[in-house]
Scaffold this active site. Sequence first.
Site, PDB file in Angstrom:
ATOM      1  CE  LYS A 198       1.346  -3.140  12.585  1.00 55.74           C
ATOM      2  NZ  LYS A 198      -0.005  -3.381  12.061  1.00 55.74           N
TER       3      LYS A 198
HETATM    4  O1  G3P Z   1      -1.194  -5.199   8.557  1.00 51.73           O
HETATM    5  C1  G3P Z   1      -1.255  -4.032   7.813  1.00 51.73           C
HETATM    6  C2  G3P Z   1      -2.557  -3.980   7.119  1.00 51.73           C
HETATM    7  O2  G3P Z   1      -3.566  -3.798   8.057  1.00 51.73           O
HETATM    8  C3  G3P Z   1      -2.654  -3.009   6.028  1.00 51.73           C
HETATM    9  O3  G3P Z   1      -3.493  -3.577   5.104  1.00 51.73           O
HETATM   10  O4  G3P Z   1      -5.007  -3.656   3.213  1.00 51.73           O
HETATM   11  O5  G3P Z   1      -4.766  -1.533   4.551  1.00 51.73           O
HETATM   12  O6  G3P Z   1      -2.940  -2.302   3.046  1.00 51.73           O
HETATM   13  P1  G3P Z   1      -4.086  -2.707   3.901  1.00 51.73           P
END
Ligand code: G3P
Length: 214
Positions: free
Chosen positions: A83
């Site tokens: 990633k």
């Molecule tokens: O896959 C990306 C994710 O982990 C980010 O999520 O909720 O931190 O925006 P969030």
Amino acid sequence: MRLFIDTANVDEIREVASWGVISGVTTNPSLIAKEGRDFKQVIEEISSIVNGPISAEVISEDAEGMVEEALELVKISNNIVIKIPMTSEGLKAVSVLAKKDIKTNVTLIFSPLQGLLAARAGASYVSPFIGRIDDIGTDGVALVEQMAEMFNIHNIDTEIIAASIRSPKHVIDASMAGSDIGTIPYKVFKQMLNHPLTDSGIRQFLSDWEKAIK
Ligand code: G3P
């Protein structure tokens, strides 16, 4: 839409994997840090639970460092996907890794043009962050829809992973927008599973059954 789980917690992964519904896992440095465990150990354990692609994120900011980290991470298991954040250095690293047949997932995608650049650099996956786009008052699902259409028109085989999913509604909308994959937090998997009518239906069936056999 295929379902990945977005967590570095192995108990959560084990539980949802036991339902037979997930075909991959995504992690990020924040999720790994939350577990307070050794990064490589966590990734190794995850790859022994799930057979599909496991995204492990690099933390270097220069292409050379990213490639170096990637070459170490792919030694852990043959299902590791690297990633990489959406920067010019990230794109450089993606193109080097693509030539070595190493799969990449370009993360922190917030526009269709970033998605197109990542795809052309040779990314296997791109991750638009729909929740974070909604957070700033724009439409995250619309981005997925636009990218899916663009990739379809131009026969781009890079797959779209709808990421930063915050609710069951995001899952429905991302799938209807044409996302190949949705990466979903444990909490949202539980919300997708449960329905009050299922619970009351089971209680009713069991109580009717008990009454009948008494
Ligand atoms: O896959 C990306 C994710 O982990 C980010 O999520 O909720 O931190 O925006 P969030």
